[in-house]
Motif scaffolding. Structure first.
Motif, mmCIF file in Angstrom:
data_model
loop_
_atom_site.group_PDB
_atom_site.id
_atom_site.type_symbol
_atom_site.label_atom_id
_atom_site.label_comp_id
_atom_site.label_asym_id
_atom_site.label_seq_id
_atom_site.Cartn_x
_atom_site.Cartn_y
_atom_site.Cartn_z
ATOM 1 N N LEU A 247 25.060 22.377 -14.412
ATOM 2 C CA LEU A 247 24.277 23.414 -15.095
ATOM 3 C C LEU A 247 24.816 24.803 -14.773
ATOM 4 O O LEU A 247 24.907 25.672 -15.653
ATOM 5 N N TRP A 248 25.170 25.041 -13.534
ATOM 6 C CA TRP A 248 25.677 26.358 -13.117
ATOM 7 C C TRP A 248 26.961 26.693 -13.866
ATOM 8 O O TRP A 248 27.214 27.854 -14.203
ATOM 9 N N ASN A 249 27.770 25.667 -14.140
ATOM 10 C CA ASN A 249 29.049 25.875 -14.814
ATOM 11 C C ASN A 249 28.968 25.820 -16.340
ATOM 12 O O ASN A 249 29.756 26.466 -17.029
ATOM 13 N N LEU A 250 28.041 25.053 -16.877
ATOM 14 C CA LEU A 250 27.944 24.898 -18.323
ATOM 15 C C LEU A 250 27.023 25.909 -18.975
ATOM 16 O O LEU A 250 27.236 26.320 -20.113
ATOM 17 N N SER A 251 25.980 26.306 -18.273
ATOM 18 C CA SER A 251 24.937 27.137 -18.875
ATOM 19 C C SER A 251 25.177 28.618 -18.630
ATOM 20 O O SER A 251 25.764 29.018 -17.617
ATOM 21 N N ARG A 252 24.708 29.433 -19.565
ATOM 22 C CA ARG A 252 24.736 30.889 -19.360
ATOM 23 C C ARG A 252 23.695 31.304 -18.318
ATOM 24 O O ARG A 252 23.742 32.436 -17.817
ATOM 25 N N GLU A 253 22.752 30.401 -18.013
ATOM 26 C CA GLU A 253 21.755 30.644 -16.970
ATOM 27 C C GLU A 253 22.390 30.270 -15.626
ATOM 28 O O GLU A 253 22.706 29.108 -15.378
ATOM 29 N N THR A 254 22.616 31.244 -14.755
ATOM 30 C CA THR A 254 23.340 30.990 -13.504
ATOM 31 C C THR A 254 22.428 30.775 -12.301
ATOM 32 O O THR A 254 22.915 30.629 -11.179
ATOM 33 N N THR A 255 21.122 30.745 -12.517
ATOM 34 C CA THR A 255 20.220 30.407 -11.417
ATOM 35 C C THR A 255 20.452 28.948 -11.031
ATOM 36 O O THR A 255 20.417 28.072 -11.895
ATOM 37 N N PRO A 256 20.714 28.636 -9.757
ATOM 38 C CA PRO A 256 20.868 27.229 -9.362
ATOM 39 C C PRO A 256 19.570 26.464 -9.636
ATOM 40 O O PRO A 256 18.490 26.881 -9.194
ATOM 41 N N ASP B 34 13.967 24.115 -20.623
ATOM 42 C CA ASP B 34 14.965 25.102 -21.010
ATOM 43 C C ASP B 34 15.912 25.350 -19.848
ATOM 44 O O ASP B 34 15.551 25.956 -18.850
ATOM 45 N N PHE B 35 17.134 24.864 -19.983
ATOM 46 C CA PHE B 35 18.160 25.070 -18.958
ATOM 47 C C PHE B 35 19.219 26.069 -19.433
ATOM 48 O O PHE B 35 20.352 26.065 -18.939
ATOM 49 N N GLY B 36 18.870 26.899 -20.388
ATOM 50 C CA GLY B 36 19.813 27.875 -20.911
ATOM 51 C C GLY B 36 20.650 27.299 -22.043
ATOM 52 O O GLY B 36 20.374 26.220 -22.565
ATOM 53 N N THR B 37 21.674 28.018 -22.413
ATOM 54 C CA THR B 37 22.564 27.582 -23.491
ATOM 55 C C THR B 37 23.986 27.433 -22.980
ATOM 56 O O THR B 37 24.378 28.068 -21.981
ATOM 57 N N LEU B 38 24.757 26.591 -23.655
ATOM 58 C CA LEU B 38 26.158 26.421 -23.289
ATOM 59 C C LEU B 38 26.914 27.738 -23.381
ATOM 60 O O LEU B 38 26.715 28.514 -24.323
ATOM 61 N N ARG B 39 27.798 27.967 -22.434
ATOM 62 C CA ARG B 39 28.651 29.142 -22.509
ATOM 63 C C ARG B 39 29.555 29.025 -23.745
ATOM 64 O O ARG B 39 30.075 27.947 -24.038
ATOM 65 N N LEU C 271 24.907 26.038 -27.706
ATOM 66 C CA LEU C 271 23.884 25.004 -27.875
ATOM 67 C C LEU C 271 22.904 25.009 -26.711
ATOM 68 O O LEU C 271 23.310 25.178 -25.551
ATOM 69 N N PRO C 272 21.614 24.801 -26.974
ATOM 70 C CA PRO C 272 20.644 24.750 -25.876
ATOM 71 C C PRO C 272 20.790 23.475 -25.043
ATOM 72 O O PRO C 272 21.088 22.407 -25.580
ATOM 73 N N ILE C 273 20.600 23.604 -23.748
ATOM 74 C CA ILE C 273 20.589 22.455 -22.835
ATOM 75 C C ILE C 273 19.131 22.155 -22.514
ATOM 76 O O ILE C 273 18.429 23.007 -21.957
ATOM 77 N N HIS C 274 18.672 20.964 -22.868
ATOM 78 C CA HIS C 274 17.248 20.668 -22.723
ATOM 79 C C HIS C 274 16.929 19.575 -21.696
ATOM 80 O O HIS C 274 15.749 19.369 -21.386
ATOM 81 N N VAL C 275 17.922 18.881 -21.172
ATOM 82 C CA VAL C 275 17.651 17.788 -20.227
ATOM 83 C C VAL C 275 18.685 17.806 -19.110
ATOM 84 O O VAL C 275 19.884 17.957 -19.348
ATOM 85 N N ALA C 276 18.214 17.664 -17.870
ATOM 86 C CA ALA C 276 19.065 17.425 -16.704
ATOM 87 C C ALA C 276 18.312 16.424 -15.838
ATOM 88 O O ALA C 276 17.308 16.760 -15.212
ATOM 89 N N ILE C 277 18.777 15.178 -15.815
ATOM 90 C CA ILE C 277 18.024 14.080 -15.222
ATOM 91 C C ILE C 277 18.966 13.158 -14.458
ATOM 92 O O ILE C 277 20.170 13.106 -14.735
ATOM 93 N N GLY C 278 18.450 12.436 -13.479
ATOM 94 C CA GLY C 278 19.237 11.443 -12.774
ATOM 95 C C GLY C 278 19.630 10.312 -13.707
ATOM 96 O O GLY C 278 18.862 9.922 -14.591
ATOM 97 N N ASP C 279 20.835 9.770 -13.515
ATOM 98 C CA ASP C 279 21.340 8.764 -14.455
ATOM 99 C C ASP C 279 20.490 7.503 -14.494
ATOM 100 O O ASP C 279 20.259 6.922 -15.556
ATOM 101 N N GLN C 280 20.004 7.073 -13.333
ATOM 102 C CA GLN C 280 19.174 5.869 -13.304
ATOM 103 C C GLN C 280 17.872 6.084 -14.081
ATOM 104 O O GLN C 280 17.381 5.180 -14.763
#
Length: 519
Positions: free
Chosen positions: A170-179, A223-228, A236-245
């Protein structure tokens, strides 16, 4: 124009990306393998830079495919390996040490020394004990490591960033840089209060981890920000960050309380969906962990998870190392004609987790006689896997205070119909198998994002795109089921007793040798 979600599945050994349409079609799938290093016993590491590079590569390839197919991408979703930790410099963006992978156990002895004081406090609040690895303890040691002084220097300068793989991506893909970290990845990291969506600060303080490095807690969906723009062009908006399992739970369709998921990979994971109530008997079984299954709109769904570490790897070992069978498919085909002897198998190359976690138990194929055939051995191998899954599911039910009404199965070994039928027979629960189960994590992350953006009304509608499953109903009586389960568990308990006796005997020999040398 057809709508679709662009989904990333960043796993331990490889990264995938694909698009998932509103009809559930998965396409544009691209994969890139990742390297995993084990420089010494107990240490398992990866390169965070390689993880990022592979993610960017497959994401761009999947997006190009979506454009070629005339799809409208509505959002991006990320499913990531859990409890793999990274430290990096906020100014340079470069990782400052190799990432600690979730399989790492270098700090197990230190964590074991905390167990006596902390385990009974942790079980009811975070759903797990101190365990064998901690992302927070690892980071604390990195701050003190003379081989990586740049970590301490970055921390002193206020430039150090910490997080799991979802945080790093997320830190690298999103324009939102808050960890940021989603609830499921925080759960797996081992200091997340299940019922409060908050960190357990007193335990984090005990581990010596600086609170100021903790990523901001988020729902898995939001809301995890948008792609750089330099990544794909469109933001594009990033809407999900979840564990793979956890994404797999959703992608296989275990979206209601009482539904369970069983995924066969290197090991076999069993997750029981508990609904919106924290499991009532957390801590009753050492090998059963209570988790947030996923969290959206400030509401958590919970699950209980167990696993058997070496099921697929046992089959691989028999095929590629011992060469007893030509392939997993041949083993399954032979097993369909076996079961006429007392041959028994325990898939425990690295120990058992039920009825207790015991690494001293080894894998076993026993009960052989001159009448035992190759088919019987193959059958015993699959039966051993099915018994292990059955014990896992039973422990999940015990912790959850809830009976499973169906199990949805996926992964490589789910192609084996004799295995799935054995699982249904031994659990007494119907097993369902949908198509393309190997894409479950991609679908699950996309389903959650699609519901968030209105592509589907809810997860039940998203699940309907999976089609009609194959159904495996139990075929044996309750009496036969209890007899077969009882016989196999007696053998497992005997192996545990033997392993304990071996440890005791070796300890006595060691003390006697020391005494004789002293004399």
């Amino acid at each position: 124009m057809r709508r679709a979600v662009l989904a990333i599945d960043e796993g331990t050994t490889g990264t995938r990306a694909a698009w998932v349409t509103e009809t559930g079609e998965v396409g544009g799938l691209h994969y890139q393998r990742l390297s995993v290093a084990s420089p010494r016993a107990g240490v398992v590491e990866q390169s965070a830079a390689e993880i990022l590079d592979s993610t960017l590569s497959v994401l761009r390839a999947a997006y190009a495919s979506a454009v070629d197919n005339g799809l409208e991408i509505t959002s991006v979703s990320i499913a990531a390996q859990r409890a793999t930790a990274t430290l990096w410099d906020a100014v340079t963006g470069q990782p400052l040490a190799p990432s600690m992978v979730w399989q790492d156990s270098r700090h197990s002895a230190e964590l074991a020394s905390l167990a006596g004081v902390w385990d009974q406090r942790l079980w009811p609040s975070i759903g797990r004990p101190t365990g064998v690895r901690s992302v927070y303890l690892w980071a604390k040691h990195q701050l003190e490591d003379p081989d990586h002084p740049e970590v301490k220097q970055a921390f002193s300068a206020g430039r150090l960033v910490f997080g799991t793989v979802d945080t790093w991506l997320l830190w690298n893909l999103s324009r939102e840089t808050t960890p940021m970290v989603g609830a499921t990845n925080a759960t797996s990291s081992g200091s997340y209060l299940l019922g409060e969506h908050a960190y357990r600060y007193d335990y984090i303080d005990e581990l010596g981890f600086p609170r100021e490095l903790l990523p901001q807690l988020r729902d898995d969906v939001g809301d995890f920000g948008t792609l750089r723009p330099e990544i794909l062009g469109p933001e594009l908006p990033i809407h999900v960050a979840i564990g793979d399992q956890h994404a797999g739970i959703v992608g296989l369709g275990a979206v209601s309380a009482g539904q369970a998921m069983c995924v066969h990979g290197t090991g076999s994971f069993v997750d029981l969906n508990v609904g919106e109530v924290v499991p009532e008997n957390t801590g009753r079984h050492e090998g059963a962990l209570s988790l947030v299954a996923w969290r959206a709109a400030a509401r958590s769904m919970y699950s209980v998870e167990t696993f058997t570490a070496t099921t697929g790897s046992v089959v691989d070992w028999l095929v590629n190392t011992l060469r007893l069978f030509d392939s997993a498919e041949q083993l399954s085909e032979l097993a369909g004609r076996g079961g006429h002897s007392r041959a028994v198998s325990i898939p425990a190359l690295t120990g058992v987790r039920m009825p207790q976690v015991h690494t001293g138990v080894g894998a076993l194929i026993g009960g052989l006689s001159t009448a035992t055939t190759r088919e019987d051995v193959a059958y015993s191998v699959l039966a051993g896997i099915a018994h292990s899954v059955t014990w896992c599911l039973e422990a999940n039910e015990d912790v959850a205070g809830l009976r499973a009404d169906q199990v949805i199965v996926g992964g490589g070994l789910s192609k084996s119909e004799p295995l799935i039928q054995l699982q249904a027979d031994l659990t007494g629960v119907p097993f369902l198998r949908y198509h393309d189960t190997d894409k479950a994590s991609l679908r699950g992350a996309a389903f959650l994002a699609g519901v968030h953006t209105g592509m589907w009304a809810d997860l039940a509608e998203a699940k309907s795109t999976l089609g009609t499953p194959d159904v495996f109903e139990p075929r044996i009586s309750d009496a036969e089921r209890e007899d077969r389960r009882g016989d196999w568990r007696v053998r497992v308990k005997a192996e545990i007793e033997l392993a304990d006796a071996r440890v005791s005997h070796n300890s006595q020999d060691f003390r006697r040798d020391r005494k004789e040398r002293a004399v």
